[in-house]
Design a protein around this motif. Structure first.
Motif, PDB file in Angstrom:
ATOM      1  N   LYS A   1      -2.020  -1.715 -10.414  1.00  0.00           N
ATOM      2  CA  LYS A   1      -1.622  -1.371  -9.481  1.00  0.00           C
ATOM      3  C   LYS A   1      -3.188  -0.457  -8.311  1.00  0.00           C
ATOM      4  O   LYS A   1      -3.904  -0.756  -8.350  1.00  0.00           O
ATOM      5  N   LEU A   2      -2.541  -0.143  -7.579  1.00  0.00           N
ATOM      6  CA  LEU A   2      -3.847   0.435  -6.409  1.00  0.00           C
ATOM      7  C   LEU A   2      -4.731   1.294  -7.245  1.00  0.00           C
ATOM      8  O   LEU A   2      -4.063   2.281  -8.798  1.00  0.00           O
ATOM      9  N   ASP A   3      -6.354   0.809  -7.165  1.00  0.00           N
ATOM     10  CA  ASP A   3      -7.314   1.800  -7.570  1.00  0.00           C
ATOM     11  C   ASP A   3      -7.788   1.657  -8.644  1.00  0.00           C
ATOM     12  O   ASP A   3      -8.322   2.669  -9.648  1.00  0.00           O
TER      13      ASP A   3
ATOM     14  N   PHE B   1       1.359  -7.516  -7.111  1.00  0.00           N
ATOM     15  CA  PHE B   1       1.139  -6.357  -6.677  1.00  0.00           C
ATOM     16  C   PHE B   1       2.306  -6.094  -5.941  1.00  0.00           C
ATOM     17  O   PHE B   1       2.843  -6.637  -4.646  1.00  0.00           O
ATOM     18  N   ASN B   2       2.840  -4.705  -6.102  1.00  0.00           N
ATOM     19  CA  ASN B   2       4.283  -4.507  -5.700  1.00  0.00           C
ATOM     20  C   ASN B   2       3.412  -3.164  -4.115  1.00  0.00           C
ATOM     21  O   ASN B   2       3.172  -2.370  -5.245  1.00  0.00           O
TER      22      ASN B   2
ATOM     23  N   ILE C   1      -7.539  -3.482  -6.110  1.00  0.00           N
ATOM     24  CA  ILE C   1      -6.487  -3.026  -4.730  1.00  0.00           C
ATOM     25  C   ILE C   1      -6.969  -1.875  -4.059  1.00  0.00           C
ATOM     26  O   ILE C   1      -6.590  -1.036  -4.928  1.00  0.00           O
ATOM     27  N   GLN C   2      -7.211  -1.136  -2.736  1.00  0.00           N
ATOM     28  CA  GLN C   2      -7.741  -0.008  -2.242  1.00  0.00           C
ATOM     29  C   GLN C   2      -6.154  -0.115  -0.706  1.00  0.00           C
ATOM     30  O   GLN C   2      -6.978  -1.424  -0.714  1.00  0.00           O
ATOM     31  N   LYS C   3      -5.386   0.522  -0.789  1.00  0.00           N
ATOM     32  CA  LYS C   3      -5.201   1.136   0.104  1.00  0.00           C
ATOM     33  C   LYS C   3      -6.254   1.898   1.934  1.00  0.00           C
ATOM     34  O   LYS C   3      -7.114   2.561   1.206  1.00  0.00           O
ATOM     35  N   SER C   4      -6.428   0.729   2.836  1.00  0.00           N
ATOM     36  CA  SER C   4      -7.291   0.407   4.080  1.00  0.00           C
ATOM     37  C   SER C   4      -6.554   1.764   4.517  1.00  0.00           C
ATOM     38  O   SER C   4      -5.419   2.017   4.634  1.00  0.00           O
TER      39      SER C   4
END
Length: 141
Positions: free
Chosen positions: A96-98, A114-115, A137-140
């Motif tokens: 999941k993100l972060d 990862f979805n 994972i992080q959103k850029s």
């Protein structure tokens, strides 16, 4: 004489096996790639990790949010033992993100999933600062 022979034996063992410490950390930016379905599991130069901090490596990729999870791992070009990093346990499989999850770098079939919640560019991180490697994972922007 016994002391000299003992020291020679110790030096011989160290020469054959190597020392426990190498005086520095392993530089994954020389060999590690983000590999997954998005690249047909190939080690592509655009997905080679770059060092962003001590023990932290990153690469980014543009993903589509189509409701299907992307499977991925971190690995070198040859899927070498010790450089084939998938999830450590089932609890670490879905990223999941972060949210860091633990990695096992002797993985075989343990692909992360990862979805992405929305279309965009995402940074994939490989962190070896702790006892067990972690992936997040992080959103850029």
């Amino acid at each position: 004489m016994k002391k000299v022979l003992g020291n020679l034996a110790l030096v011989s063992v160290l020469a054959m096996t190597g020392c426990a410490t190498t005086g520095g950390e392993r530089d994954y930016s020389q060999s590690l790639y983000l590999r997954g379905q998005f690249a047909w599991w190939d080690a592509l130069p655009e997905y080679k990790v770059k060092k962003v901090d001590t023990g932290v490596y990153r690469t980014e990729i543009e993903l589509k949010a189509d409701g299907q999870p992307y499977e991925f791992k971190f690995g070198d070009a040859n899927w070498s033992a010790g450089s084939n990093c998938g999830y450590l346990s089932e609890a670490d499989k879905d990223v999941k993100l972060d949210t860091p999850v633990k990695a096992n770098c002797s993985a075989v079939f343990e692909n992360f999933r990862f979805n992405p919640p929305e279309n965009g560019v995402y940074g994939f991180y490989f962190d070896v600062t702790g006892e067990t490697p972690e992936v997040y994972i992080q959103k850029s922007e």
